[in-house]
Design a protein around this motif. Structure first.
Motif, PDB file in Angstrom:
ATOM      1  N   LEU A 121      30.797 -31.804  -4.344  1.00 53.02           N
ATOM      2  CA  LEU A 121      30.601 -30.529  -3.646  1.00 53.02           C
ATOM      3  C   LEU A 121      31.062 -29.349  -4.510  1.00 53.02           C
ATOM      4  O   LEU A 121      30.400 -28.308  -4.563  1.00 53.02           O
ATOM      5  CB  LEU A 121      31.358 -30.533  -2.324  1.00 53.02           C
ATOM      6  N   SER A 125      28.585 -26.401  -5.885  1.00 48.40           N
ATOM      7  CA  SER A 125      28.907 -25.033  -5.476  1.00 48.40           C
ATOM      8  C   SER A 125      29.107 -24.125  -6.683  1.00 48.40           C
ATOM      9  O   SER A 125      28.583 -23.003  -6.732  1.00 48.40           O
ATOM     10  CB  SER A 125      30.161 -25.051  -4.607  1.00 48.40           C
ATOM     11  N   ARG A 129      25.856 -21.733  -7.289  1.00 47.43           N
ATOM     12  CA  ARG A 129      26.319 -20.487  -6.668  1.00 47.43           C
ATOM     13  C   ARG A 129      25.333 -20.030  -5.578  1.00 47.43           C
ATOM     14  O   ARG A 129      24.659 -20.838  -4.979  1.00 47.43           O
ATOM     15  CB  ARG A 129      26.543 -19.419  -7.743  1.00 47.43           C
ATOM     16  N   VAL A 132      23.957 -21.893  -1.957  1.00 45.33           N
ATOM     17  CA  VAL A 132      24.566 -23.213  -2.019  1.00 45.33           C
ATOM     18  C   VAL A 132      26.089 -23.082  -2.005  1.00 45.33           C
ATOM     19  O   VAL A 132      26.791 -23.774  -1.260  1.00 45.33           O
ATOM     20  CB  VAL A 132      24.106 -23.963  -3.293  1.00 45.33           C
ATOM     21  N   ASP A 133      26.595 -22.169  -2.803  1.00 43.96           N
ATOM     22  CA  ASP A 133      28.034 -21.923  -2.857  1.00 43.96           C
ATOM     23  C   ASP A 133      28.551 -21.442  -1.507  1.00 43.96           C
ATOM     24  O   ASP A 133      29.598 -21.885  -1.035  1.00 43.96           O
ATOM     25  CB  ASP A 133      28.324 -20.896  -3.950  1.00 43.96           C
ATOM     26  N   ILE A 136      28.599 -24.474   1.096  1.00 45.29           N
ATOM     27  CA  ILE A 136      29.626 -25.476   0.801  1.00 45.29           C
ATOM     28  C   ILE A 136      31.024 -24.907   1.009  1.00 45.29           C
ATOM     29  O   ILE A 136      31.911 -25.573   1.574  1.00 45.29           O
ATOM     30  CB  ILE A 136      29.461 -26.001  -0.635  1.00 45.29           C
ATOM     31  N   MET A 137      31.252 -23.676   0.584  1.00 47.09           N
ATOM     32  CA  MET A 137      32.572 -23.090   0.735  1.00 47.09           C
ATOM     33  C   MET A 137      32.918 -22.804   2.194  1.00 47.09           C
ATOM     34  O   MET A 137      34.068 -22.887   2.599  1.00 47.09           O
ATOM     35  CB  MET A 137      32.680 -21.813  -0.094  1.00 47.09           C
ATOM     36  N   THR A 140      33.983 -26.027   3.547  1.00 50.42           N
ATOM     37  CA  THR A 140      35.341 -26.285   3.051  1.00 50.42           C
ATOM     38  C   THR A 140      36.364 -25.475   3.836  1.00 50.42           C
ATOM     39  O   THR A 140      37.437 -25.988   4.198  1.00 50.42           O
ATOM     40  CB  THR A 140      35.431 -25.934   1.552  1.00 50.42           C
ATOM     41  N   ARG A 183      35.124 -26.309  -8.343  1.00 59.40           N
ATOM     42  CA  ARG A 183      34.225 -25.150  -8.266  1.00 59.40           C
ATOM     43  C   ARG A 183      34.645 -24.056  -9.243  1.00 59.40           C
ATOM     44  O   ARG A 183      33.807 -23.508  -9.984  1.00 59.40           O
ATOM     45  CB  ARG A 183      34.223 -24.596  -6.845  1.00 59.40           C
TER      46      ARG A 183
END
Length: 304
Positions: A121, A125, A129, A132-133, A136-137, A140, A183
């Motif tokens: 992940l 990410s 960026r 997608v980033d 995923i963030m 998280t 990341r």
């Protein structure tokens, strides 16, 4: 008029054989740096001894870990039971060895799962960026918002209490720190010139990430991974201490410590809980020392 000559850059072609030689040389240097770190080498030896003892438990145990001898209940250490017996007459030495198997499986297994999830992940990410980033963030952040220990206790109470259940619970909730570190490292590395050259040569994103980026993240992950192993072992011990870990009669260092909740045992029968406590401390310290040694060995800034 004077002739002006321009110097053309000389192209140096590095073959796969040359690259393999350079990598082999770096590996040898890293090994030499690790071997110079005496605490790390001693810790590695101690950890290997613990692993061998736990793996060879069926060969060196004097009694089965679940064998009950009511005539020898709560016996102190003696020639028959080297570390004494517990409240129902089970041999503490045998349970200590077999309990180490469970604790080490949980520690290494949960860390492997957390590292795989966090690395994948975090790499996606940091490399892609954009949206997608962001997705995923945000996932998280959601995982980091809730207290993981509360979720672990809830899941451990609801799901079947097996070793692999504990492994997946701890591993599935412990990947967030790894993802954020990977990341940040990937976002920095992806802007390096050699990554731009790889894109210009038409390398696929998968090859760039796995071959050219992730190996350079390894050094930053080593210390985190080793600390995660120790943390997973302690987390399992905490769950077992609260009665939500590996169920009896299967031993683990955590559920052996659970007997210390009884004040009478805590005061008068120390041989029932001191051995697993010592093994937990030694194992976690050894893993941490090894992590420090490996981190220093693979750090390119270290003096050769």
């Amino acid at each position: 008029m004077t002739d002006k000559t321009t110097r053309q850059p000389i192209a140096v072609l590095v073959t796969d054989e040359d690259k393999a030689k350079l990598e082999k040389r770096d590996d040898k240097r890293a090994l030499r740096r690790f071997l110079r770190n005496r605490p790390a080498v001693i810790a590695l030896g101690v950890l290997l001894i613990i692993i061998l003892l736990t793996i060879g438990a069926p060969l060196i145990e004097r009694y089965r870990y679940d064998a009950i001898d009511l005539r020898a209940r709560a016996s102190p250490p003696n020639e028959l039971h080297w570390l004494g017996t517990d409240g129902v007459g089970r041999d503490v030495w045998s349970r200590l060895l077999n309990g180490g198997q469970v604790s080490l499986v949980v520690g290494f297994g949960a860390t492997l799962i957390a590292t795989l999830i966090g690395t994948v992940l975090g790499a996606l990410s940091g490399y892609y960026r954009g949206w997608v980033d962001m997705v995923i963030m945000r996932i998280t952040d959601v995982f980091m918002t809730f207290p993981s220990i509360i979720i672990m206790l809830t899941l451990a109470a609801m799901l079947p209490r097996t070793v692999w259940t504990i492994v997946f619970i701890i591993g599935g909730l412990s990947w967030t720190g790894t993802a954020r570190i990977v990341r940040s490292q990937v976002m920095s590395i992806r802007e390096q010139e050699y990554i731009l050259a790889c894109r210009a040569l038409g390398y696929t994103d998968g090859r760039i990430i796995t071959v050219h980026i992730l190996p350079n993240v390894f050094g930053s992950l080593v210390a985190l991974v080793t600390f995660a192993i120790g943390s997973a072992i302690l987390t399992e011990a905490g769950l077992s201490f609260l009665g939500l870990g590996v169920p009896p009669p299967t031993p683990s260092w955590g559920n052996m410590l659970e007997t210390a909740r009884n004040l009478d045992i805590l005061r008068n029968l120390p041989w029932m809980w001191i051995p697993p406590a010592i093994m937990l401390v030694i194992t976690v310290l050894s893993v941490n020392f090894i992590g420090d040694g490996v981190r220093d060995a693979v750090d390119p800034r270290m003096v050769i």
